[in-house]
Motif scaffolding. Structure first.
Motif, PDB file in Angstrom:
ATOM      1  N   UNK A 395       8.646   3.328 -17.634  1.00  0.00           N
ATOM      2  CA  UNK A 395       9.062   1.989 -17.192  1.00  0.00           C
ATOM      3  C   UNK A 395       9.091   1.912 -15.662  1.00  0.00           C
ATOM      4  N   UNK A 396       9.577   2.960 -15.017  1.00  0.00           N
ATOM      5  CA  UNK A 396       9.597   2.989 -13.554  1.00  0.00           C
ATOM      6  C   UNK A 396       8.198   3.017 -12.966  1.00  0.00           C
ATOM      7  N   UNK A 397       7.300   3.805 -13.575  1.00  0.00           N
ATOM      8  CA  UNK A 397       5.928   3.926 -13.085  1.00  0.00           C
ATOM      9  C   UNK A 397       5.186   2.590 -13.197  1.00  0.00           C
ATOM     10  N   UNK A 398       5.502   1.820 -14.247  1.00  0.00           N
ATOM     11  CA  UNK A 398       4.831   0.531 -14.452  1.00  0.00           C
ATOM     12  C   UNK A 398       5.131  -0.481 -13.348  1.00  0.00           C
ATOM     13  N   UNK A 399       6.148  -0.220 -12.540  1.00  0.00           N
ATOM     14  CA  UNK A 399       6.470  -1.116 -11.427  1.00  0.00           C
ATOM     15  C   UNK A 399       5.621  -0.852 -10.182  1.00  0.00           C
ATOM     16  N   UNK A 400       4.976   0.302 -10.117  1.00  0.00           N
ATOM     17  CA  UNK A 400       4.277   0.686  -8.874  1.00  0.00           C
ATOM     18  C   UNK A 400       3.146  -0.268  -8.472  1.00  0.00           C
ATOM     19  N   UNK A 401       2.357  -0.858  -9.394  1.00  0.00           N
ATOM     20  CA  UNK A 401       1.308  -1.786  -8.945  1.00  0.00           C
ATOM     21  C   UNK A 401       1.856  -2.991  -8.177  1.00  0.00           C
ATOM     22  N   UNK A 402       3.127  -3.339  -8.421  1.00  0.00           N
ATOM     23  CA  UNK A 402       3.712  -4.491  -7.735  1.00  0.00           C
ATOM     24  C   UNK A 402       3.796  -4.226  -6.233  1.00  0.00           C
ATOM     25  N   UNK A 403       4.048  -2.984  -5.839  1.00  0.00           N
ATOM     26  CA  UNK A 403       4.095  -2.647  -4.414  1.00  0.00           C
ATOM     27  C   UNK A 403       2.756  -2.938  -3.744  1.00  0.00           C
ATOM     28  N   UNK A 404       1.666  -2.630  -4.450  1.00  0.00           N
ATOM     29  CA  UNK A 404       0.324  -2.875  -3.903  1.00  0.00           C
ATOM     30  C   UNK A 404       0.117  -4.372  -3.679  1.00  0.00           C
ATOM     31  N   UNK A 405       0.557  -5.180  -4.646  1.00  0.00           N
ATOM     32  CA  UNK A 405       0.404  -6.632  -4.539  1.00  0.00           C
ATOM     33  C   UNK A 405       1.186  -7.166  -3.347  1.00  0.00           C
ATOM     34  N   UNK A 406       2.456  -6.751  -3.223  1.00  0.00           N
ATOM     35  CA  UNK A 406       3.262  -7.216  -2.098  1.00  0.00           C
ATOM     36  C   UNK A 406       2.680  -6.778  -0.763  1.00  0.00           C
ATOM     37  N   UNK A 407       2.151  -5.552  -0.723  1.00  0.00           N
ATOM     38  CA  UNK A 407       1.526  -5.078   0.501  1.00  0.00           C
ATOM     39  C   UNK A 407       0.329  -5.932   0.880  1.00  0.00           C
ATOM     40  N   UNK A 408      -0.456  -6.331  -0.117  1.00  0.00           N
ATOM     41  CA  UNK A 408      -1.630  -7.180   0.159  1.00  0.00           C
ATOM     42  C   UNK A 408      -1.191  -8.558   0.653  1.00  0.00           C
ATOM     43  N   UNK A 409      -0.131  -9.113   0.039  1.00  0.00           N
ATOM     44  CA  UNK A 409       0.365 -10.413   0.469  1.00  0.00           C
ATOM     45  C   UNK A 409       0.842 -10.370   1.921  1.00  0.00           C
ATOM     46  N   UNK A 410       1.544  -9.312   2.280  1.00  0.00           N
ATOM     47  CA  UNK A 410       2.053  -9.185   3.651  1.00  0.00           C
ATOM     48  C   UNK A 410       0.910  -9.041   4.650  1.00  0.00           C
ATOM     49  N   UNK A 411      -0.138  -8.296   4.282  1.00  0.00           N
ATOM     50  CA  UNK A 411      -1.270  -8.143   5.197  1.00  0.00           C
ATOM     51  C   UNK A 411      -1.967  -9.481   5.410  1.00  0.00           C
ATOM     52  N   UNK A 412      -2.084 -10.268   4.328  1.00  0.00           N
ATOM     53  CA  UNK A 412      -2.734 -11.585   4.453  1.00  0.00           C
ATOM     54  C   UNK A 412      -1.913 -12.545   5.298  1.00  0.00           C
ATOM     55  N   UNK A 413      -0.558 -12.436   5.180  1.00  0.00           N
ATOM     56  CA  UNK A 413       0.304 -13.325   5.951  1.00  0.00           C
ATOM     57  C   UNK A 413       0.295 -12.962   7.431  1.00  0.00           C
TER      58      UNK A 413
END
Length: 413
Positions: A395-413
């Motif tokens: 369950x904890x490991x399944x959260x890790x892709x969300x970090x990638x998404x947030x990182x991409x959003x921050x780079x775009x902003x």
């Protein structure tokens, strides 16, 4: 008596939180010790709930955008209340019709809960955002979380007291609270800004709803940020189902509680929930004062940090060598979730146009349900074949892709 939209919203948040806390603080005791459900059955309950959400979410979201957000919310309250009250009378149903297994009644109640929740999901948020304006939603959602946490403290005491009398009573009382809230909203919930779209001449109700749904889907396709939010919601659902259904079982079966006087299981779960709510209340109060929660970049940075901390906390809880270690992780997760919820709601609503707000919010809930429906059985199977601890690590490991998404959003902003 006249109540403005903000007051009605806060009363709704307080009451639903009170009802949910009353039921869910000690629900594991009811399910595990009274009904005798195993880890796989616990995850099966979640899967049926999320499957109901998955099947009905788009339809009910479109109802809110096509006809009325108020009507959708009120219908949902009555359906949810019926489902929870049904769970509260399962012992009586079992006595009246002993040839029908307990699991049937539990799963049927989950269908009521899931369908009712789809009527509320998206519609309540779309209603309050339109009534108060997008520029205030960050503050509104944070204040709503504070009211919900205050209700949590009251609900914990109520849950422990009722569960001590009979483990099914919390569900019965929670269902009644939802039904009473439905009556209250029927009387005091006003819809002043929503305008029903004019129906095309000769168009059927089905065509109206299909047009609204297609408009929402078109908005998601045209805005990459909404697609990224959809991914976040999907993986959040996949991870949350395992943790939400199994953390109590991990404490009861894997870790165990220390022997302290005459403290019962309901008292232990009540104290854990109470301390978590108090810490969360402090954290939300600090966030309200120190953070500009109406600023999208602040919101995204906050969710990135909180997601990283939650991954560490969930895995640490799964591998906890002692009760004290597990307790510290649980409290940390509780605070993180209290802060993440209003931030996510703010981020999402800042990127949706009003005309299809409820439809898109429902699509996001549908994505969460899809994640839970797909991820829940896998996590449950791992718990059944290996251990509950292994399920929680996944369950904890399944959260890790969300970090990638947030990182991409921050780079775009």
């Amino acid at each position: 008596m006249v109540l403005d939209a903000t007051k009605v919203y806060m009363i709704k948040r307080f009451t639903t939180s009170l009802a949910n806390t009353t039921m869910f603080t000690t629900y594991a005791i009811y399910y595990i010790t009274a009904l005798g459900l195993n880890p796989f059955e616990l995850l099966l309950i979640g899967m049926v709930l999320e499957l109901a959400v998955l099947l009905f979410e788009s339809v009910t979201g479109v109802v809110a955008d096509t006809y009325s957000r108020k009507l959708s919310v009120i219908i949902g309250m009555f359906v949810i209340g019926t489902g929870f009250a049904m769970q509260g009378i399962i012992p009586a149903l079992e006595g009246m019709v002993p040839f029908i297994p307990v699991m049937f009644w539990v799963l049927l109640a989950q269908v009521f809960y899931g369908v009712g929740d789809t009527f509320v999901s998206g519609a309540d948020t779309a209603w309050i955002v339109d009534e108060v304006g997008e520029e205030k939603i960050g503050t509104i959602f944070m204040s709503g979380k504070r009211y919900a946490l205050l209700a949590t403290l009251l609900g914990i005491a109520l849950s422990v007291g009722l569960s001590t009398l009979a483990p099914n009573l919390p569900y019965l009382v929670g269902g009644i609270l939802y039904l009473l809230l439905g009556v209250f909203l029927s009387l005091f919930m006003k819809e002043t800004t929503f305008t029903r779209k004019p129906r095309e001449e000769g168009a059927s109700h089905f065509k109206e709803m299909a047009t609204t749904w297609l408009s929402g889907a078109k908005v998601i396709r045209s805005q990459p940020i909404l697609f990224l939010i959809l991914l976040v919601t999907l993986f959040t659902g996949a991870a949350s189902e395992g943790y939400d259904r199994l953390w109590e079982a991990n404490l009861i079966s894997e870790i165990g509680f220390p022997l302290v006087g005459t403290l019962s299981l309901p008292m232990w779960f009540g104290m854990i929930a109470a301390v978590s709510a108090l810490l969360s209340l402090v954290a939300v109060g600090i966030a309200e004062k120190r953070l500009d929660v109406n600023n999208e970049r602040v919101v995204v940075v906050g969710m990135f940090v909180l997601t990283g901390l939650k991954i560490a906390a969930v895995i640490s809880f799964a591998l906890a060598p002692s009760f004290e270690w597990a307790l510290a992780c649980l409290l940390m997760i509780g605070v993180i979730e209290a802060l993440s919820s209003p931030l996510y709601d703010t981020w999402l609503n800042l990127n949706i146009e009003s005309s299809v707000r409820a439809t898109i919010l429902s699509m996001m809930s549908q994505s969460n349900a899809l994640g839970q429906t797909a991820g829940g059985p896998v996590v449950g199977w791992i718990g059944h074949r290996l251990s509950i601890r292994a399920s929680l690590v996944v369950a904890g490991i399944l959260l890790t892709p969300i970090l990638v998404v947030f990182g991409r959003v921050l780079r775009k902003r």
